[in-house]
Design an enzyme around this catalytic site. Structure first.
Site, PDB file in Angstrom:
ATOM      1  N   GLU A   1      13.365  11.119  -7.915  1.00 48.23           N
ATOM      2  CA  GLU A   1      14.045   9.833  -7.913  1.00 48.23           C
ATOM      3  C   GLU A   1      15.130   9.879  -8.980  1.00 48.23           C
ATOM      4  O   GLU A   1      14.901  10.360 -10.098  1.00 48.23           O
ATOM      5  CB  GLU A   1      13.085   8.679  -8.228  1.00 48.23           C
ATOM      6  CG  GLU A   1      12.225   8.256  -7.053  1.00 48.23           C
ATOM      7  CD  GLU A   1      11.382   7.032  -7.362  1.00 48.23           C
ATOM      8  OE1 GLU A   1      10.932   6.393  -6.410  1.00 48.23           O
ATOM      9  OE2 GLU A   1      11.175   6.718  -8.559  1.00 48.23           O
TER      10      GLU A   1
ATOM     11  N   TRP B   1       9.226  13.612 -16.204  1.00 53.25           N
ATOM     12  CA  TRP B   1       9.490  12.192 -15.942  1.00 53.25           C
ATOM     13  C   TRP B   1      10.153  11.539 -17.139  1.00 53.25           C
ATOM     14  O   TRP B   1       9.555  11.451 -18.213  1.00 53.25           O
ATOM     15  CB  TRP B   1       8.162  11.500 -15.628  1.00 53.25           C
ATOM     16  CG  TRP B   1       8.218  10.053 -15.248  1.00 53.25           C
ATOM     17  CD1 TRP B   1       8.925   9.486 -14.229  1.00 53.25           C
ATOM     18  CD2 TRP B   1       7.474   8.980 -15.854  1.00 53.25           C
ATOM     19  NE1 TRP B   1       8.670   8.134 -14.165  1.00 53.25           N
ATOM     20  CE2 TRP B   1       7.788   7.805 -15.154  1.00 53.25           C
ATOM     21  CE3 TRP B   1       6.574   8.920 -16.925  1.00 53.25           C
ATOM     22  CZ2 TRP B   1       7.236   6.562 -15.487  1.00 53.25           C
ATOM     23  CZ3 TRP B   1       6.019   7.696 -17.263  1.00 53.25           C
ATOM     24  CH2 TRP B   1       6.353   6.526 -16.547  1.00 53.25           C
ATOM     25  N   ARG B   2      11.385  11.144 -16.951  1.00 46.16           N
ATOM     26  CA  ARG B   2      11.989  10.202 -17.896  1.00 46.16           C
ATOM     27  C   ARG B   2      11.560   8.816 -17.435  1.00 46.16           C
ATOM     28  O   ARG B   2      11.911   8.372 -16.347  1.00 46.16           O
ATOM     29  CB  ARG B   2      13.508  10.329 -17.917  1.00 46.16           C
ATOM     30  CG  ARG B   2      14.171   9.307 -18.831  1.00 46.16           C
ATOM     31  CD  ARG B   2      15.682   9.348 -18.826  1.00 46.16           C
ATOM     32  NE  ARG B   2      16.157   8.106 -19.417  1.00 46.16           N
ATOM     33  CZ  ARG B   2      16.565   7.052 -18.715  1.00 46.16           C
ATOM     34  NH1 ARG B   2      16.588   7.094 -17.380  1.00 46.16           N
ATOM     35  NH2 ARG B   2      16.940   5.947 -19.343  1.00 46.16           N
ATOM     36  N   ALA B   3      10.787   8.139 -18.267  1.00 46.64           N
ATOM     37  CA  ALA B   3      10.059   6.955 -17.821  1.00 46.64           C
ATOM     38  C   ALA B   3      10.995   5.816 -17.416  1.00 46.64           C
ATOM     39  O   ALA B   3      11.960   5.507 -18.118  1.00 46.64           O
ATOM     40  CB  ALA B   3       9.117   6.481 -18.922  1.00 46.64           C
ATOM     41  N   ASP B   4      10.682   5.203 -16.282  1.00 50.86           N
ATOM     42  CA  ASP B   4      11.361   3.985 -15.859  1.00 50.86           C
ATOM     43  C   ASP B   4      10.600   2.742 -16.315  1.00 50.86           C
ATOM     44  O   ASP B   4      11.048   1.623 -16.124  1.00 50.86           O
ATOM     45  CB  ASP B   4      11.518   3.968 -14.334  1.00 50.86           C
ATOM     46  CG  ASP B   4      10.188   4.036 -13.623  1.00 50.86           C
ATOM     47  OD1 ASP B   4       9.718   3.008 -13.133  1.00 50.86           O
ATOM     48  OD2 ASP B   4       9.593   5.130 -13.568  1.00 50.86           O
TER      49      ASP B   4
ATOM     50  N   GLY C   1       0.781  -1.225   0.000  1.00 51.57           N
ATOM     51  CA  GLY C   1       0.000   0.000   0.000  1.00 51.57           C
ATOM     52  C   GLY C   1       0.808   1.268   0.000  1.00 51.57           C
ATOM     53  O   GLY C   1       0.410   2.270   0.592  1.00 51.57           O
TER      54      GLY C   1
ATOM     55  N   GLN D   1       4.927   9.217   0.787  1.00 52.22           N
ATOM     56  CA  GLN D   1       6.308   9.506   1.157  1.00 52.22           C
ATOM     57  C   GLN D   1       6.527  11.004   1.339  1.00 52.22           C
ATOM     58  O   GLN D   1       7.128  11.451   2.314  1.00 52.22           O
ATOM     59  CB  GLN D   1       7.247   8.955   0.078  1.00 52.22           C
ATOM     60  CG  GLN D   1       7.185   7.448  -0.060  1.00 52.22           C
ATOM     61  CD  GLN D   1       7.819   6.957  -1.352  1.00 52.22           C
ATOM     62  OE1 GLN D   1       8.127   7.736  -2.253  1.00 52.22           O
ATOM     63  NE2 GLN D   1       8.016   5.661  -1.451  1.00 52.22           N
TER      64      GLN D   1
ATOM     65  N   TYR E   1      16.782   4.837 -12.353  1.00 50.56           N
ATOM     66  CA  TYR E   1      16.960   3.462 -11.902  1.00 50.56           C
ATOM     67  C   TYR E   1      18.007   2.722 -12.726  1.00 50.56           C
ATOM     68  O   TYR E   1      18.693   1.841 -12.234  1.00 50.56           O
ATOM     69  CB  TYR E   1      15.638   2.686 -12.035  1.00 50.56           C
ATOM     70  CG  TYR E   1      14.512   3.097 -11.135  1.00 50.56           C
ATOM     71  CD1 TYR E   1      14.662   4.039 -10.120  1.00 50.56           C
ATOM     72  CD2 TYR E   1      13.254   2.513 -11.301  1.00 50.56           C
ATOM     73  CE1 TYR E   1      13.614   4.397  -9.309  1.00 50.56           C
ATOM     74  CE2 TYR E   1      12.186   2.868 -10.494  1.00 50.56           C
ATOM     75  CZ  TYR E   1      12.366   3.809  -9.503  1.00 50.56           C
ATOM     76  OH  TYR E   1      11.310   4.152  -8.696  1.00 50.56           O
TER      77      TYR E   1
END
Length: 625
Positions: free
Chosen positions: A520, A463-466, A213, A235, A523
């Site tokens: 973030e 957003w650079r997509a992950d 969740g 967060q 990744y």
């Protein structure tokens, strides 16, 4: 708190819930010759034509109307509409996305609009690319008895969490929640604005106490919550210029500016970062219907040191829809630019717009807005939208997808090197979202470049997509920087920038301010050697240029999740010059699941994460220097 799971690849293609033929172009063919004869009779106002009809040729006046057709992806209700009809429409839109492997990056787009009145038994589950809005002049003009519901359990590949509940919105209405509490468990690009919750509001999913969740951050502005707000598993969260009955919870950083009822500043224990006012605001333009049944767009006035809601009695001006060109999917960039040259504002309806030339906004105070997440995709590496260095342009409610040919920028504001004082009437960018990689392997060097002084950047997600409908990866969907600021006196309120391959925010202008930053790191860094900034390990998330003497940040977080190579290190997440006027407050770093190291928070200060290894504990820095 455990880290969210790796996000999975998803795409989508579903039909719209409603079908209402537009017929305008067919009509134009039939009556084009008549219109040519009467074109000279059209009356023009100061911002464009008061009335118009379909053009008979490219050089003819483009059509406008005070009662426009918003297209097949927009559903409009009034108090005579049955609850069963409304519920059927919402269910059709949501059920097609429920645990669908193609929903997240599809071409479905929805806007559900409510005329003034009370609507009973409405349980509105909101999926991807779904907007719900009232058409009154104040939120309390529209009352929904039921729910605006966003929860976990429905997203394919990640049913346990709310970390991918992107691209949905609620605006300008009131909700009497069933059971007393409304649930809005969203993550990025999911604003709630100008909403009155006549009860409690929770931002965590219903399963947040069962070992999953998670939810990763959101935005609430110009809203009133009569009861308490519970942040649950969020967060980070940013609340601006609102009135709340109280606040419960907080994970890493809950940020408030101009919020009546907000908890006292106490970061990091409890993790509340609180400012009494917001330095400069201009609330987002919104659509409403007047007593004569005609549509207008209300443009709120600029405010200084604001707190609480702007409503009722919001200061500002109304612009009739006859001064807007209502764009529909399939419109060319040339046609849209023709509307701008004609002196019109732009109103984008839901859908996808392929543009092979830059949409150029050059007139001061132009309004460019959209509903239902209209998505603009550049072709051939062009900049999708440029705003000249003029006063008062308002851009809101748009999404930009990078195309397969690299664009140097997706959107630009102003001209690099020009510094004109726009403090009395700044340009604003609100609820504008950028994606590098989605349904296609997009490429963009910089997604948003802000050159104009005094610009307001109020809630963006770059957003650079992950993950995406098309495969993502270090060399597949490339992007250096999410936000570049060259203008002076620029204010960002609600800044989300993630996964870019170099500095994710570069701030060259002086006297800049950011209230709330969430980040973030990418990744997919393949190894340390592929991610070096000279002798430094990696690139900071937030870079303030060495030439800057005055800059301030409140409430910033940056997370590492180097799951491709967990041995990758980043020297620091915030990189700023040593100057008396450069100050950071309530900033933190986190290593999610110990996947990678951030050696310091700011420059060489703050200490490293993981902290300690194994439990995703942030490294907090109350102030710098």
């Amino acid at each position: 708190m455990r880290p969210p799971p790796v996000k999975l690849t998803e795409e989508s293609a579903m039909p719209p819930p409603v079908s209402r033929p537009r017929g305008r172009k067919i009509l134009a063919i039939l009556i084009g010759s008549v219109l040519a004869l009467i074109a000279g009779l059209f009356a023009f106002g100061p911002m464009g034509p008061a009335t118009a009809a379909e053009p008979a040729a490219d050089e003819a006046t483009l059509p406008t109307s005070d009662t426009p057709d918003f297209g097949e992806n927009v559903k409009i209700y009034d108090s005579s509409t049955s609850a069963d009809t409304i519920q059927k429409d919402f269910d059709a839109a949501f059920d097609a996305q429920n645990v669908s492997p193609t929903a997240q990056f599809g071409d479905q787009r929805y806007a559900f609009l409510f005329k003034p009145g009370t609507y009973d038994r409405v349980w509105a589950n909101l999926g991807f690319y779904t907007s719900v809005a009232g058409l009154g002049q104040n939120p309390d003009d529209v009352t929904i008895n039921g729910a605006l519901n966003v929860d976990s359990g429905w997203n394919y590949g990640d049913t346990s969490n709310a970390t991918q509940n992107f691209w949905r919105s609620a605006e300008n209405l009131s909700v009497v929640p069933e059971g007393g509490t409304d649930r809005w468990a969203v993550s990025q690009a999911a604003p709630m604005r100008r909403v009155h919750i006549k009860g409690n509001l929770t931002m965590g999913p219903s399963n947040q106490d069962n070992g999953q969740g998670y939810s990763s951050g959101g935005y609430l502005a110009d809203s009133k919550v009569d009861g308490k707000v519970s942040s649950g598993s969020q967060q980070q969260w940013y609340t601006r210029d609102s009135d709340i009955g109280g606040w419960e919870g907080g994970v890493w950083n809950m940020v408030y500016s101009g919020v009546k009822g907000a908890p006292a500043n106490a970061f990091p224990s409890p993790p509340h970062t609180t400012l009494a006012t917001t330095p400069v605001t201009r609330e987002k333009p919104y659509l409403y219907v007047d007593n004569a049944g005609k549509y207008q767009v209300f443009v709120p006035a600029l405010q200084k040191d604001s707190s609480g809601t702007s409503w009722p009695d919001t200061a500002g001006e109304s612009i009739p829809m006859s001064r807007f060109y209502v764009a529909e999917p399939g419109d060319s960039a040339a046609r849209i630019n023709q509307a701008l040259e004609q002196g019109l504002n732009l109103f984008f309806t839901p859908g996808t717009y392929q543009v092979d030339e830059t949409i150029k906004v050059t007139r001061p105070d132009t309004v460019v807005t959209g509903i239902g997440f209209p998505t603009i995709v550049p072709e051939g590496g062009v900049t999708a939208l440029s705003v000249a260095d003029v006063d008062g342009v308002k851009v809101s409610g748009l999404t930009f997808d990078a195309g397969t040919t690299n664009s140097e920028t997706l959107m630009s504001v102003g001209t690099d090197g020009e510094h004109t004082d726009h403090a009395a009437d700044p340009t604003s960018v609100q609820d504008v979202f950028f994606r590098v990689g989605s349904s296609v392997q997009g490429k963009a060097t910089t997604t948003l470049a802000v050159h104009s002084d005094d610009t307001l950047v109020d809630h963006i997600w770059a957003w650079r997509a992950d993950h995406g409908g098309a495969a993502t990866g270090w060399t597949a969907n490339t992007g250096d920087t999410g936000l570049l600021v060259n203008g002076d006196d620029v204010l960002a309120t609600g800044l989300f920038v993630e996964h870019y391959q170099k500095y994710e925010v570069v701030w060259n202008g002086n006297r800049g301010k950011t209230i709330f930053f969430q980040n973030e790191k990418p990744y997919d860094v393949p190894n340390q050697a592929a991610w070096m900034n000279g002798s430094q390990n990696g690139y900071a998330a937030y870079k303030v240029a060495d030439s800057v003497t005055d800059h301030e940040v409140w409430g910033g977080g940056s997370y590492a999740f180097f799951n491709t190579d967990p041995s990758v290190k980043l020297d620091h997440s915030f990189e700023v010059p040593e100057a008396a006027g450069v100050k950071l407050h309530s900033v933190l770093t986190v290593s999610l699941g110990d996947k990678g190291t951030i050696s310091n928070v700011v420059n060489d200060t703050g200490g490293a994460v993981p902290n300690p290894a194994g439990n995703t504990t942030p490294r907090n820095l109350v102030s710098y220097p």
